[in-house]
Design an enzyme around this catalytic site. Sequence first.
Site, PDB file in Angstrom:
ATOM      1  N   TYR A 109     -22.536 -10.673  20.949  1.00 56.51           N
ATOM      2  CA  TYR A 109     -23.236 -11.919  20.651  1.00 56.51           C
ATOM      3  C   TYR A 109     -22.252 -13.003  20.201  1.00 56.51           C
ATOM      4  CZ  TYR A 109     -26.957  -8.533  21.004  1.00 56.51           C
ATOM      5  OH  TYR A 109     -27.774  -7.527  21.462  1.00 56.51           O
TER       6      TYR A 109
ATOM      7  N   ARG B  46     -23.213 -17.056  15.468  1.00 55.60           N
ATOM      8  CA  ARG B  46     -23.897 -16.188  14.499  1.00 55.60           C
ATOM      9  C   ARG B  46     -23.870 -16.707  13.063  1.00 55.60           C
ATOM     10  NH1 ARG B  46     -22.717 -11.582  13.416  1.00 55.60           N
ATOM     11  NH2 ARG B  46     -24.773 -10.672  13.395  1.00 55.60           N
TER      12      ARG B  46
ATOM     13  N   TYR C  41     -27.638 -17.337  11.976  1.00 52.89           N
ATOM     14  CA  TYR C  41     -28.246 -16.311  11.107  1.00 52.89           C
ATOM     15  C   TYR C  41     -27.572 -16.225   9.746  1.00 52.89           C
ATOM     16  CZ  TYR C  41     -28.855 -14.076  15.816  1.00 52.89           C
ATOM     17  OH  TYR C  41     -29.095 -13.779  17.126  1.00 52.89           O
TER      18      TYR C  41
ATOM     19  N   GLU D  49     -30.591   1.622  24.789  1.00 54.04           N
ATOM     20  CA  GLU D  49     -30.050   0.316  25.191  1.00 54.04           C
ATOM     21  C   GLU D  49     -29.136  -0.276  24.117  1.00 54.04           C
ATOM     22  OE1 GLU D  49     -33.744  -1.816  25.511  1.00 54.04           O
ATOM     23  OE2 GLU D  49     -34.145  -1.103  27.528  1.00 54.04           O
ATOM     24  N   PRO D  50     -28.086   0.404  23.724  1.00 52.54           N
ATOM     25  CA  PRO D  50     -27.233  -0.166  22.683  1.00 52.54           C
ATOM     26  C   PRO D  50     -26.394  -1.334  23.215  1.00 52.54           C
ATOM     27  CG  PRO D  50     -26.260   1.839  23.549  1.00 52.54           C
ATOM     28  CD  PRO D  50     -27.588   1.695  24.232  1.00 52.54           C
ATOM     29  N   GLY D  51     -26.265  -2.361  22.410  1.00 51.53           N
ATOM     30  CA  GLY D  51     -25.416  -3.499  22.777  1.00 51.53           C
ATOM     31  C   GLY D  51     -24.366  -3.717  21.703  1.00 51.53           C
TER      32      GLY D  51
ATOM     33  N   GLY E 151     -30.338  -1.588  18.875  1.00 47.16           N
ATOM     34  CA  GLY E 151     -30.601  -1.971  17.488  1.00 47.16           C
ATOM     35  C   GLY E 151     -29.688  -1.382  16.448  1.00 47.16           C
TER      36      GLY E 151
ATOM     37  N   CYS F 178     -19.986 -31.723  15.301  1.00 40.45           N
ATOM     38  CA  CYS F 178     -20.608 -32.688  14.381  1.00 40.45           C
ATOM     39  C   CYS F 178     -21.925 -32.180  13.819  1.00 40.45           C
ATOM     40  CB  CYS F 178     -20.816 -34.004  15.105  1.00 40.45           C
ATOM     41  SG  CYS F 178     -19.272 -34.628  15.725  1.00 40.45           S
ATOM     42  N   GLU F 179     -21.854 -31.141  13.053  1.00 41.12           N
ATOM     43  CA  GLU F 179     -23.017 -30.561  12.371  1.00 41.12           C
ATOM     44  C   GLU F 179     -22.513 -29.979  11.065  1.00 41.12           C
ATOM     45  OE1 GLU F 179     -26.190 -30.230  13.571  1.00 41.12           O
ATOM     46  OE2 GLU F 179     -25.812 -30.779  15.661  1.00 41.12           O
TER      47      GLU F 179
END
Length: 419
Positions: free
Chosen positions: A374, A313, A317, A274-276, A240, A344-345
């Site tokens: 990510y 991302r 988000y 658990e760092p990512g 996190g 196409c968005e």
Amino acid sequence: MHDFKLKKNRLFCEDVDLEKVARDAGTPVFVYSRNALLDRFNEIKHAFKEIDPLICYSMKANSNLSICRLLVKAGAGLDIVSGGELFRAKKIKAASKKIVYASVGKTDEEIREAVKSGILFFNVESVAELHGINAIAKSLNKKQRVAIRVNPDVDVKTHHYITTAKKQNKFGIDIKTTNNIFLKLAKKLKNVDMCCIHIHIGSQIETVSPFVQAVKKSVALIDALNNKGACITHLNIGGGLGIVYKDEKPQTASQYAKAILPILKNKGLKLIMEPGRFIAGNAGVLLTKIIYVKDTQVKRFYIIDAAMNDLLRPSFYEAYHEIIPVKKTKGEKKKSADIVGAVCESGDFLAKQRRLPENLKQNDILAVMSAGAYGFSMSSNYNSRKRAAEVLVNGKKYQLIRKRESYGDLRRNEIVANV
Ligand code: PLP
């Protein structure tokens, strides 16, 4: 991003000129710095050295085999969330005894494979799952260690898609149920060893206070349960930690450690983390080429060869990624533009209203910064687009660590029905 720097107006990763990588490997391409990955891992290790935690790199942030192997060789364990990630962990011969497995929906098949492999912990997310693990461990004549993932119900200031520790979220088990599990169910379930509490309160968290709150709650819970006969020896505080994408000032690893360590003092608990994002996020960029410069009556678009399928991302988000040309020219005038892909968005953009040099043109290369976590791991084939290549830089050298997909890859598992 100290391993990504302008040298004589050209962007380098360590000692490698990124324009050269883009021209050699093609675009879009993710480029990672070996040095940055190791530095970030070692920052955490060093900050917590007095209690020697098990740092399980969270593979979901970036599960490229070369990156995971690099971190495993440096001493990391792995945090996995699927049978696929376990498969990857085995491919790089990661020690099972350093693997922890979270996920609200582990299937029987996934649980069986992980029990057989001898992983360190399942981070259990429901009572039903706990029964399932117990039954499978029994059928294999094993006793499996489990952590109960507690939902500590703390409010975290981050994007609502990446908060995980409120009552409303699907993750973890509430405190009342956790009490029942340790004090009643534990006696009945003979094939699980409940010796850990796990929390993970969200991602891209920039201040220590929610972590402190959650760890305090967890330690109080462990004390209370152990006083009533439980035997909890481990605490897993999840990942996190936030990173810099724009102008954030997230806590450093050492500030984080300074806040957390006193809470654990004299508790005798083995700490797992658990760092990512913290390890991989600032260690990678996405290089992309401008296909067209399109000036409309109201704005300029740079249409690039990367899109939301490569880096989700911003669309998902509204996340900010800095975007810079890999070559800087002196005295350039700036102009506001949207940087968009070919999907196409209308939601397919990597940035909106960015001040970029006015003289950017077709075939120029842009670097999308802080794309190491990510990024590729959330990418897809939407619009039948081939997923990008990946490159790892080590000093003056670089190496392809994933080939760009081919059209053949796109249809590999498809069967054309004769209807
Ligand atoms: N642990 C768990 C259980 C997670 O769900 C996640 C991310 O979703 C992580 C660790 C890694 O989080 P981060 O990349 O923010 O460190």
